[in-house]
Design an enzyme around this catalytic site. Structure first.
Site, PDB file in Angstrom:
ATOM      1  N   CYS A   2      32.916  29.972  57.705  1.00 54.74           N
ATOM      2  CA  CYS A   2      32.120  28.939  58.369  1.00 54.74           C
ATOM      3  C   CYS A   2      30.651  29.019  57.976  1.00 54.74           C
ATOM      4  CB  CYS A   2      32.214  29.108  59.873  1.00 54.74           C
ATOM      5  SG  CYS A   2      33.893  29.086  60.478  1.00 54.74           S
ATOM      6  N   ARG A  27      30.786  28.223  50.491  1.00 54.01           N
ATOM      7  CA  ARG A  27      31.378  29.284  51.293  1.00 54.01           C
ATOM      8  C   ARG A  27      32.858  29.021  51.588  1.00 54.01           C
ATOM      9  NH1 ARG A  27      27.424  32.304  54.161  1.00 54.01           N
ATOM     10  NH2 ARG A  27      28.787  32.614  55.925  1.00 54.01           N
ATOM     11  N   TRP A  75      35.897  27.003  58.565  1.00 53.45           N
ATOM     12  CA  TRP A  75      37.017  27.584  57.807  1.00 53.45           C
ATOM     13  C   TRP A  75      37.980  28.108  58.864  1.00 53.45           C
ATOM     14  CZ3 TRP A  75      39.269  32.459  57.001  1.00 53.45           C
ATOM     15  CH2 TRP A  75      40.050  32.581  55.844  1.00 53.45           C
ATOM     16  N   ASN A 100      30.316  31.089  63.858  1.00 52.16           N
ATOM     17  CA  ASN A 100      30.981  31.717  62.720  1.00 52.16           C
ATOM     18  C   ASN A 100      31.411  33.095  63.174  1.00 52.16           C
ATOM     19  OD1 ASN A 100      31.758  32.849  60.276  1.00 52.16           O
ATOM     20  ND2 ASN A 100      29.672  33.076  59.496  1.00 52.16           N
ATOM     21  N   GLY A 101      32.697  33.419  63.002  1.00 51.71           N
ATOM     22  CA  GLY A 101      33.182  34.737  63.428  1.00 51.71           C
ATOM     23  C   GLY A 101      34.483  34.584  64.181  1.00 51.71           C
ATOM     24  N   GLU A 483      42.355  41.365  37.453  1.00 53.96           N
ATOM     25  CA  GLU A 483      41.297  40.396  37.731  1.00 53.96           C
ATOM     26  C   GLU A 483      41.650  39.036  37.105  1.00 53.96           C
ATOM     27  OE1 GLU A 483      39.004  40.046  39.669  1.00 53.96           O
ATOM     28  OE2 GLU A 483      37.655  38.595  38.807  1.00 53.96           O
ATOM     29  N   LYS A 487      42.125  35.525  39.158  1.00 54.19           N
ATOM     30  CA  LYS A 487      41.404  34.279  38.827  1.00 54.19           C
ATOM     31  C   LYS A 487      42.390  33.131  38.719  1.00 54.19           C
ATOM     32  CE  LYS A 487      38.243  35.182  39.628  1.00 54.19           C
ATOM     33  NZ  LYS A 487      37.614  36.386  40.029  1.00 54.19           N
ATOM     34  N   GLU A 490      43.797  32.126  42.222  1.00 58.13           N
ATOM     35  CA  GLU A 490      42.929  31.512  43.228  1.00 58.13           C
ATOM     36  C   GLU A 490      42.461  30.114  42.839  1.00 58.13           C
ATOM     37  OE1 GLU A 490      39.446  33.808  44.364  1.00 58.13           O
ATOM     38  OE2 GLU A 490      39.116  34.475  42.333  1.00 58.13           O
ATOM     39  N   HIS A 506      60.330  48.932  34.095  1.00 56.84           N
ATOM     40  CA  HIS A 506      60.760  49.509  35.383  1.00 56.84           C
ATOM     41  C   HIS A 506      61.012  48.420  36.412  1.00 56.84           C
ATOM     42  CE1 HIS A 506      60.083  53.567  33.965  1.00 56.84           C
ATOM     43  NE2 HIS A 506      58.935  53.150  33.444  1.00 56.84           N
ATOM     44  N   LYS A 605      34.029  31.898  50.185  1.00 55.93           N
ATOM     45  CA  LYS A 605      33.249  32.718  49.261  1.00 55.93           C
ATOM     46  C   LYS A 605      32.952  34.083  49.859  1.00 55.93           C
ATOM     47  CE  LYS A 605      30.904  33.701  45.633  1.00 55.93           C
ATOM     48  NZ  LYS A 605      31.720  34.060  44.460  1.00 55.93           N
TER      49      LYS A 605
HETATM   50  C1  AGP Z   1      37.128  36.760  43.907  1.00 56.50           C
HETATM   51  O1  AGP Z   1      37.222  35.734  43.003  1.00 56.50           O
HETATM   52  C2  AGP Z   1      37.239  36.409  45.319  1.00 56.50           C
HETATM   53  N1  AGP Z   1      36.405  35.332  45.674  1.00 56.50           N
HETATM   54  C3  AGP Z   1      37.286  37.578  46.290  1.00 56.50           C
HETATM   55  O2  AGP Z   1      38.331  38.399  45.904  1.00 56.50           O
HETATM   56  C4  AGP Z   1      36.016  38.442  46.472  1.00 56.50           C
HETATM   57  O3  AGP Z   1      35.769  39.206  45.333  1.00 56.50           O
HETATM   58  C5  AGP Z   1      36.220  39.331  47.708  1.00 56.50           C
HETATM   59  O4  AGP Z   1      36.332  38.508  48.844  1.00 56.50           O
HETATM   60  C6  AGP Z   1      35.109  40.334  47.909  1.00 56.50           C
HETATM   61  O5  AGP Z   1      33.870  39.721  48.087  1.00 56.50           O
HETATM   62  P1  AGP Z   1      32.534  40.537  48.045  1.00 56.50           P
HETATM   63  O6  AGP Z   1      32.372  41.080  46.672  1.00 56.50           O
HETATM   64  O7  AGP Z   1      31.468  39.546  48.414  1.00 56.50           O
HETATM   65  O8  AGP Z   1      32.662  41.634  49.054  1.00 56.50           O
END
Ligand code: AGP
Length: 610
Positions: A2, A27, A75, A100-101, A483, A487, A490, A506, A605
């Site tokens: 949020c 965000r 969110w 937010n929270g 990684e 990518k 997501e 395996h 984000k």
């Molecule tokens: C990565 O593409 C994501 N957006 C997510 O995994 C992110 O790296 C994770 O939420 C950690 O965020 P931070 O580095 O701000 O702690």
């Protein structure tokens, strides 16, 4: 997560609120809303399911006019995305609130409030808060006292902004566990979840601390700490340009951020190395003393940052000769730990506001670590404030939800840390000079890798109709493969998993056929021949291979083997360079599929709730 914006000003605040929300879009959110106290002292609320542009359109016909207002991007956590669940929440046309929270005791509070005659129009945890503020107001408290009494009853995390028709030139805000900044203007003041939202109206910011409550009026603001004492918090001037968050001509923030990596990496190195040596002071004034005693390293992080930690564990053990453990923060925070003597705790986070990483840090501070080091891209984050040592990556604001330049600059930071720690152990001055020289060549290597953009775009075309993918790597290339798979998942919504190439037979080999493409990362290192055998196993089962390989690796392109050749890169920095084509690959596939690259569905984000 949020986003919150609020303002108390003489001028009409609608454009400030809308622009602020637009700047918080990165965000991640599903609905948006705002409430303004109009010139007749009435609350004018508009909420939409969808984007800020729709909120803007919804207010265009009859724009609410007033100088006090709050706005929100939601969110969803409690209750599905819907107009009813969108913020601001309003109680009896008097109090409006954004949050937010997560309020953990919302169920018991709701029952009590129902007993007092309060009604609920949403499924959110937030609505109890606005009703509770109203109840305290009804008992004779002013808005500030009502908010103070309410937050004292809350379990969980919150950043809130509250306005009241009976006190029209006032905004009361509070935070605990969720970020909130105050923007200081001249004859006007603001609140927001982060500074980007307010850059068009001010550069002066106060970062609230956990437990703070702020009473904001046009010409004054007063901050109270968690004990209720008036406190002064420093006013900081932001160095960020208001256009730091524009796309600079790129189609998406993510593409801009991928292409800015040579500069981000160079910036992160600037002032951190001198005459072929890493400067310990880059980690803080006490770093030299602390590092001289370190024998073990524990790294804790989430998501992409966790992958950076995994790469570092190979470096720290192989180069520095220290034992290194890497753990996901949401696991670390809920288990018992054995901390060997002389262990450094490293919390790794782009945002510095990730709830699980912050909770892990807070647990670590109570354990027997020698020190806690934060590696972070946000100088004013909770993570940097709460750590003994801090290394700031200088990636600049990262807006795309999918982390790119934050990852590569974290790797630079972690390689610098490896060298600084290893200097006391296995890394002699000659090796240090060589590693530093390799780091200095990184911007050039990344630039070369970026030149694969068009070729990757073409390969992405034929890949984009796939539904699943396996990523393979060995050694430091395993977390790079992880990684790459993250990518792809997501932003393109294609299911992808990464495996250590040696694990293929395996289990996952059973999945390989012409519909299960395999993506492998193959620099020319000591593990190349072993990886090539694994790739043969894939070919023998009719699997289609996409190979990001050193041009001298000797893997010929053939019918079901697409090879994208990278220039020769020194082995230590190869994980950083090989990340680039995987980012571009995921990006192009997502674009071809028409996905919302910068704001992928369901994601935020900065994950400020557990
Ligand atoms: C990565 O593409 C994501 N957006 C997510 O995994 C992110 O790296 C994770 O939420 C950690 O965020 P931070 O580095 O701000 O702690």
């Amino acid at each position: 997560m949020c986003g919150i914006v609020g303002a108390v000003a003489q001028r009409d605040v609608l454009p400030i609120l809308l622009e602020g929300l637009k700047r918080l879009e990165y965000r991640g959110y599903d609905s948006a809303g705002l409430a303004i106290l109009d010139r007749d002292g009435k609350l004018q609320r508009t909420r939409v399911l969808g984007k800020v542009a729709e909120l803007s359109a919804a207010t265009a016909a009859e724009p609410p006019v007033g100088g006090t207002g709050i706005a929100h991007t939601r969110w969803a956590t409690h209750g599905r995305p819907s107009v009813d669940n969108a913020h601001p929440h309003v109680c009896r046309e008097q109090i409006a609130l954004v949050h937010n929270g997560i309020i953990e005791n919302h169920e018991s509070m709701r029952e009590t409030l129902r007993g007092e005659g309060y009604e609920f129009g949403s499924q959110t945890d937030t609505e109890v808060v606005v009703n509770r503020v109203h109840a305290h107001r009804a008992s004779g408290r002013d808005l500030l006292a009502a908010v103070s009494a309410t937050v004292a009853e809350l379990d969980g995390a919150y950043a809130i902004g509250v306005i009241d028709t009976d006190e029209p030139d006032r905004l009361v805000a509070a935070r605990r566990g969720s970020p909130l900044v105050v923007g200081v203007g001249i004859g006007e003041h603001f609140i927001a979840s982060d500074v980007f939202a307010l850059l068009p109206v001010t550069r002066q910011f106060i970062y609230l601390e956990d437990g703070d409550i702020v009473d904001i009026q046009r010409d004054r603001l007063t901050i109270y700490d968690h004990t209720g004492q008036v406190v002064e918090r420093p006013v900081m001037t932001s160095e960020l340009a208001a256009d730091a968050v524009d796309k600079a001509g790129y189609r998406h923030y993510m593409l801009k951020e991928i292409f800015s990596q040579p500069v981000a990496v160079a910036d992160t190195l600037t002032g951190r190395i001198e005459h072929g040596q890493v400067l310990d002071t880059a980690f803080g004034m006490a770093a030299s003393d602390i590092f001289s005693r370190i024998e073990h390293v524990h790294i804790v992080a989430c998501g992409t940052s966790y992958h950076a930690g995994l790469v570092a564990s190979y470096w720290i053990e192989a180069l520095a000769g220290l034992t290194c453990r890497v753990e996901i923060a949401s696991e670390y925070r809920y288990r018992a730990h054995v901390v060997p003597e002389n262990t450094l705790f490293v919390a790794l986070s782009q945002s510095g506001e990730t709830a699980d990483t912050l909770a892990a840090l807070s647990l670590a501070r109570a354990l027997e670590y020698s020190a806690c080091l934060a590696i972070c891209n946000n100088p004013e984050s909770s993570l940097t404030r709460e750590s003994d040592l801090v290394f700031l990556t200088r990636a600049g604001p990262e807006i795309g939800v999918a982390s790119t330049k934050a990852f590569t600059t974290q790797l630079v930071a972690l390689l610098l840390l490896t060298i600084a720690l290893g200097r006391r152990n296995r890394i002699d001055s000659e090796l240090e000079r060589r590693l530093v020289a390799e780091l200095e060549t990184l911007p050039g290597h990344i630039n070369t890798a970026l030149q694969l953009n068009d070729a990757i775009g073409q390969v992405a075309e034929e890949f984009s109709h796939k539904h699943h993918a396996l990523y393979l790597g060995r050694g430091t290339m395993l977390p790079v493969a992880m990684e790459g798979a993250l990518k792809l998942k997501e932003i393109s919504y294609i299911h992808a998993e990464a495996y250590a190439a040696g694990e293929l037979k395996h289990g996952p080999l059973a999945l390989v056929d012409e519909d299960m493409p395999v993506i492998a990362v193959a620099p020319n290192n000591s593990l190349l021949e072993k990886l090539k055998s694994n790739l043969q196993e894939v070919r023998a089962r009719g699997g289609v291979l996409y190979l990001f390989a050193d041009s001298s690796a000797g893997v010929p392109a053939e019918d079901a083997v697409r090879v994208l050749n990278l220039a020769r890169v020194p082995e230590t920095i190869a994980p950083i360079v090989y990340t680039i084509p995987l980012q571009l690959f995921a990006y192009h596939i997502a674009v071809i599929k028409g996905a919302d690259v910068d704001q992928p569905r369901n994601l935020a984000k900065s994950v400020t709730v557990e």
